[in-house]
Design a protein around this motif. Structure first.
Motif: not given
Length: 487
Positions: A425-426, A370-371, A418-420, A400-404
């Motif tokens: 996480r792999m 995840g990082a 729906g989860e951070p 996948l949801h991204v807010t920048y």
């Protein structure tokens, strides 16, 4: 007009991308090679000192081009008759050997100063072309984008002066080599993007005498040329719906621009005659292509769109989801630039698919934490990319949801299903081959740092996957749903 001052008309195109056919807009025919050819011929008949040049990417973008691997395009370009052409990154899509074959088929000069064999050092193309007219010597030099090396970087024999600083020095070397020739005017035909053109101009020594940069690659539409370091910089968007036109008065004593006027001329049926002989040649190729590929794959509920490569799009969501379903991956990052048209459907044929996505890559699966995914996406969303530097951008698959947060230049939200996404996480990620091979540059992260290092080939043909998905789903649909939000 005194003999010292001489007129020169420069017509220029870039990024034609096989845009051969006219379309209809406001009850007028718009674009197409036939009327482009008609306009060039009309201006050459009216203006004695006229040169027509193309700043790269004649190839790719149409089924007529891909079906004949560029040979059809070269035949059409031979009939169009440009006076000089430079290489673009898509000229090498069919491989270096094939490009050299196409160059032999071309009846017009192709210039490039900075693609070479390393050992022994040998340029692959003529670095320049001097055109003589009306007692003027006009020097053209071709410069390519670093992206051309992405396609051939596995060949250790080849190299390129890919940095703008190195390209500037190469321009200086050529200009110095021809100081003994009375060069009246110097033009760079580049394919490095508008922002890089401005950087290049700033690096050029005024004593080298470069007057104009005609560029491509970034598909930039201008109201007027930029002026950097007393060098005029322009390009003409993309395709055949317009052509750039300089009307210049050359000062042959000072070898520079005395005065100029520049316009972006629409190629339409109001004032562009048709080239009927060229239309027959295009129709010949089109008939062969239609006979082979004019079969319906599916029908969309409505036309699906891809209006901008730098935003979430309907077609981007459709293709990334299709690939994810086939791969069984957690996430697919689908290259926005691989979708070559702004709209498709509602009736969707195999020919439409091949024109929409002409690059039949392998698809790779890699594993990232995840990082690492956060770092990859942050690199894609960096400011110089969002501001139109023509870098690589991606469509995200479902989940996948991204807010920048653009003002603070940070990812405010990174979620999957729906989860951070936890840093440890792999995740399995699907990538097209072009993006896999250029992973380090496109994602700002060494591929060797990924959990599986090299990744695996999951699919050998992207187009096979898309064709099977579209033909087996009833009225496939997609919507823009906030997978990527740039706040």
């Amino acid at each position: 007009m005194a003999e010292r001052y001489r007129p020169l008309t420069l017509l220029h195109s870039n990024d034609l991308h096989g845009d051969f056919m006219s379309g209809e807009e406001n009850e007028q025919l718009l674009g197409g090679i036939s009327m482009l050819s008609g306009y060039v011929a009309k201006v050459k008949a009216e203006q004695e000192n006229t040169i027509y040049c193309i700043a790269g990417d004649m190839l790719q973008g149409s089924l007529i081009d891909s079906e004949f691997k560029g040979i059809s395009t070269i035949e059409i370009m031979n009939m169009l008759g440009p006076d000089v052409v430079s290489l673009g990154n898509h000229e090498i899509d069919y491989g270096l050997a094939h490009l050299l074959f196409l160059e032999r088929c071309a009846k017009f000069p192709i210039v490039n100063a900075n693609l070479f064999i390393k050992n022994p050092y040998t340029r692959l193309f003529s670095s320049h072309k001097i055109i003589e007219m009306d007692d003027m010597q006009i020097l053209f030099i071709g410069i390519i984008t670093q992206e051309v090396m992405s396609s051939i970087k596995l060949d250790n024999l080849l190299g390129s002066l890919i940095d703008v600083e190195e390209a500037a020095q190469e321009v200086g070397s050529i200009c110095n080599a021809y100081n003994n020739v009375d060069i009246d005017f110097t033009i760079l035909l580049t394919h490095i993007g508008f922002e890089e053109d401005k950087r290049l101009a700033a690096l050029l020594d005024p004593d080298w005498g470069v007057d104009v940069i005609i560029g491509g690659h970034s598909h930039t539409v201008l109201e007027q040329p930029a002026l950097v370091n007393n060098i005029l910089i322009t390009q003409a968007g993309v395709g055949t719906k317009q052509i750039g036109r300089f009307d210049i008065v050359v000062d042959t004593d000072n070898n520079d621009v005395h005065s100029y006027k520049w316009n972006l001329i629409p190629i339409d049926s109001r004032h562009c005659p048709r080239d009927l002989q060229l239309e027959e040649t295009i129709a010949h190729f089109k008939d062969q292509v239609d006979a082979k590929y004019d079969c319906v794959l599916c029908r969309f509920p409505r036309a699906l769109t891809h209006p901008d490569r730098y935003q979430e799009t309907e077609l981007g969501n459709l293709f990334s989801d299709a690939l994810r379903e086939c791969l069984g991956a957690d996430i697919v990052l689908f290259g926005s630039g691989a979708i070559r048209k702004t709209q498709a459907g509602p009736l969707f044929t195999r020919a439409d698919m091949l024109e929409l996505t002409p690059f039949d890559d392998r698809v790779y699966l890699v594993k990232a934490t995840g990082a690492q995914l956060r770092r990859m996406i942050a690199h894609v969303l960096r400011e110089d990319n969002l501001s139109g530097a023509h870098g690589e951008f991606y469509q995200f698959s479902e989940g996948l949801h991204v807010t920048y947060d653009r003002a603070n230049r940070r990812i405010a939200r990174l979620e999957f299903d729906g989860e951070p996404i936890a840093d440890d996480r792999m995740l399995s990620i699907g990538l097209q081959e072009y993006h896999y091979k250029n992973f380090d540059a496109f994602f700002g992260l060494p591929r060797a740092q990924l959990a599986d290092g090299k990744g695996i080939v999951a699919v050998t043909s992207l187009l096979d996957v898309l064709e099977e998905y579209l033909s087996s789903h009833h009225q496939p649909d997609a919507h823009v749903e906030g997978r990527l939000v740039i706040a």
